[in-house]
Design a protein around this motif. Structure first.
Motif, PDB file in Angstrom:
ATOM      1  N   LEU A 350     -17.632  15.277  -1.143  1.00  0.00           N
ATOM      2  CA  LEU A 350     -17.110  15.369  -2.507  1.00  0.00           C
ATOM      3  C   LEU A 350     -16.832  13.982  -3.071  1.00  0.00           C
ATOM      4  O   LEU A 350     -17.163  13.691  -4.233  1.00  0.00           O
ATOM      5  N   ALA A 351     -16.237  13.115  -2.255  1.00  0.00           N
ATOM      6  CA  ALA A 351     -15.954  11.751  -2.709  1.00  0.00           C
ATOM      7  C   ALA A 351     -17.252  11.032  -3.081  1.00  0.00           C
ATOM      8  O   ALA A 351     -17.298  10.270  -4.054  1.00  0.00           O
ATOM      9  N   PHE A 352     -18.329  11.278  -2.320  1.00  0.00           N
ATOM     10  CA  PHE A 352     -19.613  10.649  -2.640  1.00  0.00           C
ATOM     11  C   PHE A 352     -20.119  11.101  -3.993  1.00  0.00           C
ATOM     12  O   PHE A 352     -20.499  10.277  -4.841  1.00  0.00           O
ATOM     13  N   PHE A 353     -20.169  12.408  -4.225  1.00  0.00           N
ATOM     14  CA  PHE A 353     -20.708  12.905  -5.501  1.00  0.00           C
ATOM     15  C   PHE A 353     -19.894  12.390  -6.687  1.00  0.00           C
ATOM     16  O   PHE A 353     -20.451  12.068  -7.746  1.00  0.00           O
ATOM     17  N   LEU A 354     -18.591  12.318  -6.516  1.00  0.00           N
ATOM     18  CA  LEU A 354     -17.748  11.803  -7.598  1.00  0.00           C
ATOM     19  C   LEU A 354     -18.011  10.321  -7.833  1.00  0.00           C
ATOM     20  O   LEU A 354     -18.132   9.870  -8.976  1.00  0.00           O
ATOM     21  N   ALA A 355     -18.110   9.549  -6.747  1.00  0.00           N
ATOM     22  CA  ALA A 355     -18.368   8.114  -6.889  1.00  0.00           C
ATOM     23  C   ALA A 355     -19.747   7.865  -7.470  1.00  0.00           C
ATOM     24  O   ALA A 355     -19.961   6.886  -8.197  1.00  0.00           O
ATOM     25  N   TRP A 356     -20.693   8.739  -7.161  1.00  0.00           N
ATOM     26  CA  TRP A 356     -22.058   8.584  -7.663  1.00  0.00           C
ATOM     27  C   TRP A 356     -22.163   9.030  -9.122  1.00  0.00           C
ATOM     28  O   TRP A 356     -23.168   8.760  -9.791  1.00  0.00           O
ATOM     29  N   GLY A 357     -21.129   9.710  -9.601  1.00  0.00           N
ATOM     30  CA  GLY A 357     -21.135  10.185 -10.984  1.00  0.00           C
ATOM     31  C   GLY A 357     -21.915  11.473 -11.169  1.00  0.00           C
ATOM     32  O   GLY A 357     -22.297  11.822 -12.290  1.00  0.00           O
ATOM     33  N   ASP A 358     -22.179  12.196 -10.080  1.00  0.00           N
ATOM     34  CA  ASP A 358     -22.934  13.446 -10.142  1.00  0.00           C
ATOM     35  C   ASP A 358     -21.953  14.616 -10.123  1.00  0.00           C
ATOM     36  O   ASP A 358     -21.680  15.208  -9.074  1.00  0.00           O
ATOM     37  N   LEU A 359     -21.438  14.968 -11.283  1.00  0.00           N
ATOM     38  CA  LEU A 359     -20.464  16.053 -11.358  1.00  0.00           C
ATOM     39  C   LEU A 359     -21.097  17.407 -11.077  1.00  0.00           C
ATOM     40  O   LEU A 359     -20.456  18.299 -10.513  1.00  0.00           O
ATOM     41  N   ALA A 360     -22.356  17.577 -11.440  1.00  0.00           N
ATOM     42  CA  ALA A 360     -23.039  18.835 -11.147  1.00  0.00           C
ATOM     43  C   ALA A 360     -23.155  19.029  -9.639  1.00  0.00           C
ATOM     44  O   ALA A 360     -22.930  20.130  -9.120  1.00  0.00           O
ATOM     45  N   GLY A 361     -23.502  17.959  -8.950  1.00  0.00           N
ATOM     46  CA  GLY A 361     -23.595  18.027  -7.495  1.00  0.00           C
ATOM     47  C   GLY A 361     -22.237  18.307  -6.870  1.00  0.00           C
ATOM     48  O   GLY A 361     -22.133  19.070  -5.901  1.00  0.00           O
ATOM     49  N   ALA A 362     -21.192  17.698  -7.427  1.00  0.00           N
ATOM     50  CA  ALA A 362     -19.835  17.928  -6.913  1.00  0.00           C
ATOM     51  C   ALA A 362     -19.431  19.380  -7.098  1.00  0.00           C
ATOM     52  O   ALA A 362     -18.867  20.014  -6.194  1.00  0.00           O
ATOM     53  N   ALA A 363     -19.712  19.933  -8.288  1.00  0.00           N
ATOM     54  CA  ALA A 363     -19.352  21.328  -8.571  1.00  0.00           C
ATOM     55  C   ALA A 363     -20.101  22.284  -7.646  1.00  0.00           C
ATOM     56  O   ALA A 363     -19.528  23.243  -7.110  1.00  0.00           O
ATOM     57  N   ALA A 364     -21.395  22.024  -7.445  1.00  0.00           N
ATOM     58  CA  ALA A 364     -22.192  22.886  -6.567  1.00  0.00           C
ATOM     59  C   ALA A 364     -21.660  22.828  -5.134  1.00  0.00           C
ATOM     60  O   ALA A 364     -21.588  23.856  -4.436  1.00  0.00           O
ATOM     61  N   LEU A 365     -21.282  21.653  -4.680  1.00  0.00           N
ATOM     62  CA  LEU A 365     -20.724  21.484  -3.339  1.00  0.00           C
ATOM     63  C   LEU A 365     -19.437  22.291  -3.190  1.00  0.00           C
ATOM     64  O   LEU A 365     -19.238  22.989  -2.182  1.00  0.00           O
ATOM     65  N   ILE A 366     -18.567  22.210  -4.176  1.00  0.00           N
ATOM     66  CA  ILE A 366     -17.270  22.900  -4.117  1.00  0.00           C
ATOM     67  C   ILE A 366     -17.459  24.406  -4.023  1.00  0.00           C
ATOM     68  O   ILE A 366     -16.837  25.078  -3.192  1.00  0.00           O
ATOM     69  N   LEU A 367     -18.347  24.938  -4.852  1.00  0.00           N
ATOM     70  CA  LEU A 367     -18.526  26.389  -4.879  1.00  0.00           C
ATOM     71  C   LEU A 367     -19.260  26.884  -3.636  1.00  0.00           C
ATOM     72  O   LEU A 367     -19.017  28.006  -3.164  1.00  0.00           O
ATOM     73  N   ALA A 368     -20.140  26.058  -3.085  1.00  0.00           N
ATOM     74  CA  ALA A 368     -20.884  26.463  -1.890  1.00  0.00           C
ATOM     75  C   ALA A 368     -20.038  26.369  -0.624  1.00  0.00           C
ATOM     76  O   ALA A 368     -20.242  27.125   0.331  1.00  0.00           O
ATOM     77  N   ARG A 369     -19.060  25.420  -0.616  1.00  0.00           N
ATOM     78  CA  ARG A 369     -18.300  25.182   0.618  1.00  0.00           C
ATOM     79  C   ARG A 369     -16.795  25.228   0.362  1.00  0.00           C
ATOM     80  O   ARG A 369     -16.022  24.505   0.977  1.00  0.00           O
ATOM     81  N   ARG A 370     -16.361  26.130  -0.538  1.00  0.00           N
ATOM     82  CA  ARG A 370     -14.960  26.123  -0.933  1.00  0.00           C
ATOM     83  C   ARG A 370     -14.017  26.486   0.214  1.00  0.00           C
ATOM     84  O   ARG A 370     -12.838  26.152   0.188  1.00  0.00           O
ATOM     85  N   GLY A 371     -14.550  27.133   1.243  1.00  0.00           N
ATOM     86  CA  GLY A 371     -13.713  27.451   2.391  1.00  0.00           C
ATOM     87  C   GLY A 371     -13.337  26.231   3.214  1.00  0.00           C
ATOM     88  O   GLY A 371     -12.446  26.305   4.061  1.00  0.00           O
TER      89      GLY A 371
END
Length: 469
Positions: A350-371
């Motif tokens: 998550l820190a990587f996607f945020l630092a990279w500026g890829d919010l779509a990637g961050a959102a997809a990561l969160i929903l796929a691995r929210r557990g």
């Protein structure tokens, strides 16, 4: 229409209007009950007589302060601090125009008062730090104006550092004034002090390294390293950076190889230094640059990718992509994002996607691995939720829920106020979510939270306050 000047405001112009006799009478009245005011007036009068008389008066006061050993009561400290600053000002502002060389001599003596004050004021001596910082600036400036002999200035610089390990900044600031001869003399004294095991050897070593950097002498800098330090990844990287700047790539690689971090945790070897991942990352970054410098570009690229794969370092990825041909970098970036989405640590990903500026990637990561979201990581999750809520409110809600559940289930009462705010923020963006994608709608979530934690009155009170109730 211009405002008329206020004649009752205390300004230099208005006070001048009182006349010399009236002002003198007021000063005499003030001085009658204030020893510090009386001393100031006496020094001002002495300065009108001549430089020798003023210098002698300052010497007397410096000697009296230096010999005193009594504790300075807290009620008297403000007046004492003011007097110290007055003494510095008398030397710099009144004596310098009359006799710069003598003023510089007295300013060194004034600086010597610093350490004795800790025995008379304890931690309150920190209130004088600003005065002595200004003193160091004055010394550096006056040393150049007075044109002292380099050997004499080197001696004074060494003595300052020998008794005050905070004097490193002052000593280094004297570099332009010392000249080649003065720097050489100072280096000799510092090296001798280290060899003799002087109490301030660590400060001596730091100054030697700064002098080497100022000279642009990388070999002199490396010569200060002990065998143990030369094997330390941090020192090895620092030496290699200097060698690379000097165009000595092969030597830089040798320094890095000699300090290669072990495969196991660096901190297990260097416990006293408490090294962390930043040391390893710095070493790897310099190593990649060194490989590039000696023409081993393929190895450098392979290391950049390996570094990214193991740590999700955005710097390593940027360096890797920057060296790829056009269009190849786009394919490589997609491959990097896919790797990040599968990375073992959800929070690092998550820190990587945020630092990279890829919010779509961050959102997809969160929903796929929210557990896998660890709700106690406020430093990452709170700003992440704030960045995502505009375009990806469902992902932001998932992060906030993880924090809410963690705080309440683990009864983290110190976080109840923040938890209540997270509830309110979740409620505010709930209307913008049209597809909950497997998450409970906010109303259901909130109802379940209130039922499950009905016996936490402090949280309920915080929630009521956050909702404006």
């Amino acid at each position: 229409m211009a405002r008329k000047p206020n004649k009752t405001t205390v300004t230099a112009e208005n006070l001048t209007g009182l006349g010399a006799e009236r002002l003198a009478a007021i000063l005499m009245e003030l001085a009658a009950g204030r020893a510090d005011v009386k001393r100031r007036l006496k020094m001002e009068l002495t300065g009108e007589v001549g430089s020798e008389e003023l210098a002698n008066e300052i010497v007397k006061r410096l000697a009296a302060i230096g010999k005193a050993r009594t504790w300075i009561h807290w009620r008297k400290r403000p007046a004492f601090v003011r007097e110290l600053d007055m003494l510095r000002a008398m030397i710099v502002e009144r004596l310098v125009p009359l006799d710069a060389a003598r003023a510089l001599e007295l300013l060194w003596r004034f600086r010597d008062l610093k350490l004795g004050l800790y025995g008379r004021m304890g931690e309150a001596a920190e209130k004088t730090d600003e005065i002595f910082r200004q003193t160091d600036q004055d010394l550096a400036r006056l040393a150049g104006e007075a044109r002292m002999l380099p050997a004499v200035l080197a001696h004074q610089a060494f003595e300052a550092l020998a008794f005050d390990d905070d004097a490193g900044g002052l000593v280094v600031s004297l570099y332009p004034v010392l000249g080649a001869a003065g720097v050489a003399a100072l280096r000799e004294r510092l090296a001798a002090g280290i060899a003799e095991g002087h109490d301030n050897s660590a400060s001596f070593l730091g100054v030697l390294r700064e002098l080497a950097d100022l000279d642009g002498d990388v070999d002199a800098w490396i010569a200060t390293l002990t065998p143990r330090e030369a094997q330390h990844p941090g020192f090895g990287a620092a030496a290699a950076e200097r060698l690379l700047a000097a165009g000595r790539g092969e030597a830089a690689l040798q320094a890095l190889e000699a300090s290669r971090p072990p495969e196991r945790s660096i901190s297990a070897v260097w416990r006293k230094d408490d090294l962390d991942e930043r040391v390893r990352a710095r070493w790897l970054a310099v190593y990649r640059d060194a490989l590039e410098a000696v023409g081993r570009t393929e190895e450098a690229q392979a290391l950049r990718w390996a570094t990214f794969e193991g740590s999700l370092s955005t710097r390593a990825l940027k360096d890797y992509l920057a060296r790829l041909p056009e269009f190849d970098d786009v394919i490589a970036e997609d491959r990097a994002k896919a790797h990040a989405a599968r990375f073992k640590s959800f929070h690092r990903a998550l820190a990587f996607f945020l630092a990279w500026g890829d919010l779509a990637g961050a959102a997809a990561l969160i929903l796929a691995r929210r557990g896998e979201i660890q709700g106690e990581d406020y430093d990452l999750l709170i700003p992440a939720a704030s960045r995502l809520e505009g375009r990806y409110p469902l992902a932001a809600t998932a992060l906030r829920r993880a924090m809410i559940v963690d705080a309440l289930d683990r009864a983290r009462s110190g976080r109840y106020a923040q938890t209540a705010r997270l509830m309110v923020e979740s409620e505010a963006i709930a209307p913008s979510i049209t597809d909950w994608g497997g998450l409970e709608p906010h109303e259901d979530f909130a109802r379940h939270i209130l039922i499950r934690h009905a016996r936490k009155p402090r949280f309920l009170a915080e929630l009521k306050a956050a909702m404006g109730g």
